[in-house]
Structure formats: structure tokens, C-alpha cells
Design an enzyme around this catalytic site. Structure first.
Site, PDB file in Angstrom:
ATOM      1  N   HIS A 173      -4.591  -8.854  -0.605  1.00 58.00           N
ATOM      2  CA  HIS A 173      -5.706  -9.336  -1.102  1.00 58.00           C
ATOM      3  C   HIS A 173      -5.433  -9.354  -2.938  1.00 58.00           C
ATOM      4  O   HIS A 173      -4.554  -8.911  -3.146  1.00 58.00           O
ATOM      5  CB  HIS A 173      -7.210  -8.504  -0.610  1.00 58.00           C
ATOM      6  CG  HIS A 173      -6.891  -7.951   0.898  1.00 58.00           C
ATOM      7  ND1 HIS A 173      -7.071  -8.590   1.992  1.00 58.00           N
ATOM      8  CD2 HIS A 173      -6.235  -6.292   1.699  1.00 58.00           C
ATOM      9  CE1 HIS A 173      -7.121  -7.897   3.360  1.00 58.00           C
ATOM     10  NE2 HIS A 173      -6.703  -6.953   3.487  1.00 58.00           N
TER      11      HIS A 173
ATOM     12  N   HIS B 241      -1.960  -4.128  10.670  1.00 57.74           N
ATOM     13  CA  HIS B 241      -1.815  -3.081  10.727  1.00 57.74           C
ATOM     14  C   HIS B 241      -1.541  -2.085  12.846  1.00 57.74           C
ATOM     15  O   HIS B 241      -2.117  -0.603  12.312  1.00 57.74           O
ATOM     16  CB  HIS B 241      -3.081  -2.484  10.219  1.00 57.74           C
ATOM     17  CG  HIS B 241      -3.284  -3.083   8.484  1.00 57.74           C
ATOM     18  ND1 HIS B 241      -2.341  -3.373   8.152  1.00 57.74           N
ATOM     19  CD2 HIS B 241      -4.551  -3.282   8.866  1.00 57.74           C
ATOM     20  CE1 HIS B 241      -2.825  -3.734   7.345  1.00 57.74           C
ATOM     21  NE2 HIS B 241      -4.564  -4.129   7.672  1.00 57.74           N
TER      22      HIS B 241
ATOM     23  N   ASP C 216      -0.730  -4.105   1.384  1.00 57.56           N
ATOM     24  CA  ASP C 216      -2.080  -4.549   1.754  1.00 57.56           C
ATOM     25  C   ASP C 216      -3.252  -3.978   0.640  1.00 57.56           C
ATOM     26  O   ASP C 216      -3.419  -3.083   1.045  1.00 57.56           O
ATOM     27  CB  ASP C 216      -2.622  -3.278   3.048  1.00 57.56           C
ATOM     28  CG  ASP C 216      -3.924  -3.159   3.689  1.00 57.56           C
ATOM     29  OD1 ASP C 216      -5.073  -4.508   3.230  1.00 57.56           O
ATOM     30  OD2 ASP C 216      -4.544  -2.190   3.912  1.00 57.56           O
TER      31      ASP C 216
ATOM     32  N   ASN D 122     -11.406  -0.420   1.325  1.00 58.01           N
ATOM     33  CA  ASN D 122     -11.777   0.554   1.962  1.00 58.01           C
ATOM     34  C   ASN D 122     -10.682   1.890   2.810  1.00 58.01           C
ATOM     35  O   ASN D 122     -10.770   1.733   3.920  1.00 58.01           O
ATOM     36  CB  ASN D 122     -11.934   0.011   3.696  1.00 58.01           C
ATOM     37  CG  ASN D 122     -13.272  -1.355   3.043  1.00 58.01           C
ATOM     38  OD1 ASN D 122     -14.413  -1.172   2.295  1.00 58.01           O
ATOM     39  ND2 ASN D 122     -12.863  -2.212   3.263  1.00 58.01           N
TER      40      ASN D 122
END
Length: 292
Positions: free
Chosen positions: A30, A178, A249, A254
Site C-alpha cells: 500500500h 493473505h 504487505d 492494522n
């Protein structure tokens, strides 16, 4: 009083010892901000520290990664401009996955595809909201097919049983994030992991063998770390070698802790233990799926 943004990534990750093949792809990252150009969504539950494209590019240079797929995050909501900007700066080496309403029209899909987006992602996670009904996604996949885009899905492992019948009706390939967020402590014979494998028996489905640090997140770091997560990823690569892609990732939103990206890269030596498997997972499969 607002709390300080949460730092979710290491500014100085370790240097991996593993040398990756040419054109190695990180298929799940991201980018966040900078907020003076790309504001966080007003409804975003998380306020992570900025993780702009320049930091991502520098990380990949250190890790030996030259291709990447940037996934739009709920941090920026349905405004995909932050990812579109990074794709443009990546000069063909960076592509994207968008977040859109389920009723997104052909004109917007055409625009996204031309900008380098290869898929649309939907979340079925309680902390992110359910996003769309599975039935509506089936209708969307027929529009995605016209633009050579696929569907990417992120869901809690227990939902796989109710979601699978809808995903099986998809008109386009389906990429599962994932490893289906399975719980490694429940073992490979657990119903959730077995359901994931049954989906992958259909070559239309693909899986990201990312998240070894998430599906075993309750286990403290050891040497070697994330042992159970690595074993699940290794099993999937061995059984479904043409359907697996990998990602860091980054910047790890989070999460329960801050993973070391160098450690995640070195775990690939166990996940894809032969040169042939490494080439397939990091180069050939991403090339076929994302069309660099």
C-alpha cells in the site's frame, strides 16, 4: 486531542541474504500519503504514519524487487489517486489494484485499466466493513471481464464457506489475499484451510502467499520467525505452483507488531525452496496475472 499517527513499518529493515530473481514482484503493498497531496479518508478508522511512494521505491531497491502491485487501502477510501500517482512514477514497473463501489461503471473501469490498475478489491473484514454483497460482486465481474481486470478479495477465514459459492460464479480470475487469513494454530486440516484448497483446485483462483506474519501473529518472533506461517505458504506453493504470488504487505497496517521486511524476503527461501518455484512465484505468475 488527536493521537500521533501510528508507525507501521521499519524505517531501516534488515538487508535480506536471499538474492531474488530478475523482475521479482512484490504483489501486495500500500502507499499512504503524503497527506498534503492525498488526504486520508474522513471515515478511515486507522491513521497510520505516511508511507509515500518514495519510501516504497527505496525499500524495493534495498530488497532487490523491481516489480510491484500497489493495492488501494481504506486509509484513502475509494479515491485511487494516491495509487495512480505511484503507478505513473513507477514507469511500468508498478501496477495497481483499485477500490471502487460495487456498481462502478464501464467508463471508470476503462479509465482505471488505462492507468495501470489490473483488479478491483473488495473486503469482507469486520474491522473494514463488508463492502458489498457477494451477489453484487458476481455482476461486477462481468464488467471487469470487458477490461481484462480480475477480482481480489480479502476476507476473514470463517467466511470462506459462505463466500465460496459466489466467488465460484466469477467471470474473471479471483485472487485471495493473505492465504485466506487462516489461523495456522488450527492446523492444515481445519475446515477453513481445506475450503481454501478446494477453491484453488479451480485454476481460476489464485492466492497471495503473503501474511505469514499475520496468520501466526499471536506467536512471538523466534529464529527462524513465523514458522507456522511459512509452512502454510510452502504447502500452497508446492500444491498450487501456478496460482501463487507473494507480497510483503508493506507498510503493514492494522497489525499486532511491525514486521521486518528483510525477514519476510528471506522467508521465501523456505516458501519457494527451488529456483524453479522462486521464478514462478516471484516472476512468471505475476507476469501472467498482472501483465507487466
Amino acid at each position: 486531542m488527536l493521537s500521533a499517527p501510528l508507525q507501521t513499518y521499519l524505517t531501516e529493515p534488515s538487508q535480506p541474504t536471499l538474492r531474488l530473481p530478475a523482475n521479482a514482484c512484490d504483489a501486495h503493498v500500500h502507499v499512504f500519503g503524503p497527506t498534503h497531496r492525498f488526504a486520508y479518508a474522513s471515515h478511515a478508522s486507522a491513521q497510520p504514519a505516511e508511507a509515500p511512494k518514495e519510501t516504497l521505491f527505496a525499500l524495493h531497491k534495498k530488497l532487490g524487487i523491481t516489480r510491484c502491485v500497489i493495492v488501494q487501502s481504506m486509509v484513502h477510501g475509494l479515491d485511487n489517486a494516491v495509487v495512480e500517482d505511484a503507478i505513473a512514477a513507477g514507469q511500468g514497473h508498478y501496477l495497481g489494484v483499485a477500490l471502487t463501489p460495487v456498481d462502478v461503471d464501464h467508463t471508470e473501469l476503462q479509465r482505471l485499466a488505462a492507468a495501470g490498475f489490473r483488479a478491483v478489491r473488495f473486503n469482507f473484514m469486520k474491522h473494514l466493513g463488508m463492502g458489498a454483497t457477494p451477489e453484487a460482486l458476481v455482476a461486477l465481474t462481468h464488467r471487469l471481464a470487458e477490461h481484462q481486470m480480475h477480482l481480489q478479495v480479502h476476507f476473514e477465514s470463517s467466511l470462506i464457506h459462505s463466500l465460496a459459492p459466489c466467488f465460484e460464479q466469477s467471470a474473471v480470475p479471483v485472487v485471495i489475499d493473505h492465504m485466506g487469513r487462516v489461523d495456522t494454530e488450527l492446523g492444515m486440516q481445519h475446515a477453513d484451510f481445506q475450503a481454501l484448497c478446494r477453491l484453488l483446485d479451480d485454476p481460476k483462483f489464485h492466492v497471495k502467499v503473503s501474511g505469514i506474519d499475520r496468520i501466526q501473529a499471536r506467536v512471538p518472533l523466534t529464529t527462524p520467525p513465523y514458522t507456522q506461517g511459512r509452512e502454510f505458504a510452502r504447502f500452497l506453493v508446492a500444491r498450487f505452483p501456478q496460482q501463487c504470488v507473494w507480497g510483503t504487505d508493506w507498510p503493514h497496517p492494522n497489525h499486532t507488531h511491525v514486521p521486518d521486511d528483510g525477514v519476510l524476503v528471506d522467508a521465501l527461501a523456505h516458501i519457494a525452496p527451488t529456483p524453479e518455484l522462486m521464478q514462478r512465484v516471484l516472476v512468471d505468475n505475476p507476469q501472467a496475472l498482472y501483465r507487466f
